[in-house]
Structures are given as C-alpha cells and as structure tokens.
Design a protein around this motif. Structure first.
Motif, PDB file in Angstrom:
ATOM      1  N   ARG A  69       1.280   5.395  -0.304  1.00 19.57           N
ATOM      2  CA  ARG A  69       0.611   6.694  -0.166  1.00 19.57           C
ATOM      3  C   ARG A  69       1.589   7.773  -0.602  1.00 19.57           C
ATOM      4  NH1 ARG A  69      -4.310   4.884   0.978  1.00 19.57           N
ATOM      5  NH2 ARG A  69      -4.574   3.825   2.943  1.00 19.57           N
ATOM      6  N   GLY A 124       5.700  10.277   1.493  1.00 24.90           N
ATOM      7  CA  GLY A 124       4.714   9.214   1.526  1.00 24.90           C
ATOM      8  C   GLY A 124       5.146   8.074   2.405  1.00 24.90           C
ATOM      9  N   SER A 156       0.941   4.155  -5.916  1.00 22.01           N
ATOM     10  CA  SER A 156       0.064   5.011  -5.116  1.00 22.01           C
ATOM     11  C   SER A 156      -1.094   5.513  -5.969  1.00 22.01           C
ATOM     12  CB  SER A 156       0.838   6.221  -4.593  1.00 22.01           C
ATOM     13  OG  SER A 156       1.109   7.135  -5.655  1.00 22.01           O
ATOM     14  N   ALA A 186       1.946  12.050  -0.705  1.00 23.72           N
ATOM     15  CA  ALA A 186       1.366  13.309  -0.228  1.00 23.72           C
ATOM     16  C   ALA A 186       2.280  14.460  -0.619  1.00 23.72           C
ATOM     17  CB  ALA A 186       1.194  13.274   1.288  1.00 23.72           C
ATOM     18  N   ARG A 212      -1.872  11.815  -7.781  1.00 26.54           N
ATOM     19  CA  ARG A 212      -1.996  13.084  -7.077  1.00 26.54           C
ATOM     20  C   ARG A 212      -1.771  14.221  -8.078  1.00 26.54           C
ATOM     21  NH1 ARG A 212      -2.758  15.201  -2.585  1.00 26.54           N
ATOM     22  NH2 ARG A 212      -2.568  13.377  -1.252  1.00 26.54           N
ATOM     23  N   ARG A 216       0.880  -1.175   0.000  1.00 26.12           N
ATOM     24  CA  ARG A 216       0.000   0.000   0.000  1.00 26.12           C
ATOM     25  C   ARG A 216       0.914   1.221   0.000  1.00 26.12           C
ATOM     26  NH1 ARG A 216      -5.084   0.343   0.957  1.00 26.12           N
ATOM     27  NH2 ARG A 216      -5.172  -1.674   1.988  1.00 26.12           N
ATOM     28  N   ARG A 259       2.546  10.082  -9.304  1.00 29.79           N
ATOM     29  CA  ARG A 259       2.301   8.886  -8.511  1.00 29.79           C
ATOM     30  C   ARG A 259       3.650   8.381  -7.999  1.00 29.79           C
ATOM     31  NH1 ARG A 259       0.975   4.084 -12.964  1.00 29.79           N
ATOM     32  NH2 ARG A 259       3.125   3.739 -13.613  1.00 29.79           N
TER      33      ARG A 259
END
Length: 180
Positions: free
Chosen positions: A99, A111, A172, A101, A175, A97, A158
C-alpha cells in the motif's frame, strides 16, 4: 486403434492450470484442470523447500474437469498426485500486498507491506516517458511500514518491493500526485 503391440495400456491425463500473474498475499486463486483415467487424485502443495502436503479436496465433474480455490501464503508449487502417477508441477508466485499513501505532510510518501517484511527494500517509482523510474528507496521497519520524504513532482507513483523471504516482487496500486 493406436497400433500398439499390447492391449495392456492405459491412457491417462492430469492437467493443472492457473490464470494471471503473481497472486497478491492474502488473496485466493482458482486452479483449474482435468483428470482422466487416474483414480484417487489429490491436489498437493509445496512451499519453498518444504514437503508435499495435501492442498484441497478435488471434486471432478463427469468429464474430469475441476476447479479448486487455494490461498497460498508464499510462492507455492502445486501438482496433481494420483494412484498411478504425478502430474506436472505448477509454480504460483505470491507477492506481498503493498500500500502506498501520501501523508498529510508535503513531500512525504508512506505505506505498508503485508505480510510484515522487516528490512525489505522499497523503491518509490514514478511513471515517466513510458517507463517506471526509481526516484527514491527505503526499507520497511519492524512493523512492515515505510515512510520517506522526497520532492514530489506531479505524476503517477507506485511502491515496488524487492522479492525475498519466499515472496515474488510486490507492487502497490498506482497513486496520482497533483501539483500543490
């Protein structure tokens, strides 16, 4: 009816399917299939180079159809095993997973990767001309976090994590970065 030379034949079927691509770590997956003409069938799982272990109980319907939810922690191979034989193997890739940011500071992306994969390669990619281009790369720290400074131009970004440690590649959610 089949023109066989013996009446001592049994026709059986074990089938196992899944939908979708790689499973994201921590998410469940529903496997479906059918069991006909085989008694005492169980679903077995094997993680990388491990032993075959029971995965979950199966409760087939009257027509033999079943569904079973599993939550693999890494790339796992499943099979149906019955008293009279084994069904084909089904590989389920599991990716981390990831993430991504945008940090409060300009030009910083950060992330996390779960499960924690210390030292995993992370590529920051931007969608450009119909393809994902790597614009920078870094590695996760001991907490599975990453952060890097780069020149952010407006676009879609990403994070991509390389496969390894029993996991498939991880990507991810995208974004958007607007002009500042």
């Amino acid at each position: 009816a089949l023109g066989l030379r013996s009446t001592w034949n049994t026709i059986a079927m074990l089938s196992l399917q899944r939908t979708g691509a790689a499973v994201v770590w921590g998410a469940g997956l529903t496997l479906t299939g059918s069991i006909r003409g085989v008694e005492g069938v169980s679903l077995q799982a094997r993680a990388a180079a491990g032993a075959w272990l029971p995965a979950t109980d199966l409760v087939p319907a009257a027509d033999g159809a079943f569904s079973a939810t599993v939550k693999p922690a890494g790339t796992t191979v499943y099979r149906l095993a019955g008293a009279d034989g084994l069904g084909p193997m089904l590989k389920v890739p599991v990716g981390p997973r990831v993430r991504l940011a945008r940090a409060p500071e300009p030009g910083v992306l950060s992330g996390t990767v779960r499960p924690v994969l210390a030292g995993a390669l992370v590529e920051i990619q931007r969608f450009e001309d119909g393809d994902w281009l790597t614009v920078s790369q870094t590695y996760t720290d001991e907490r599975g976090s990453f952060s890097l400074v780069l020149e952010l131009v407006p676009g879609t970004y990403r994070a991509w994590v390389a496969p390894g440690q029993g996991l498939a590649e991880g990507i991810s959610p995208e974004r958007e970065v607007a002009a500042t």
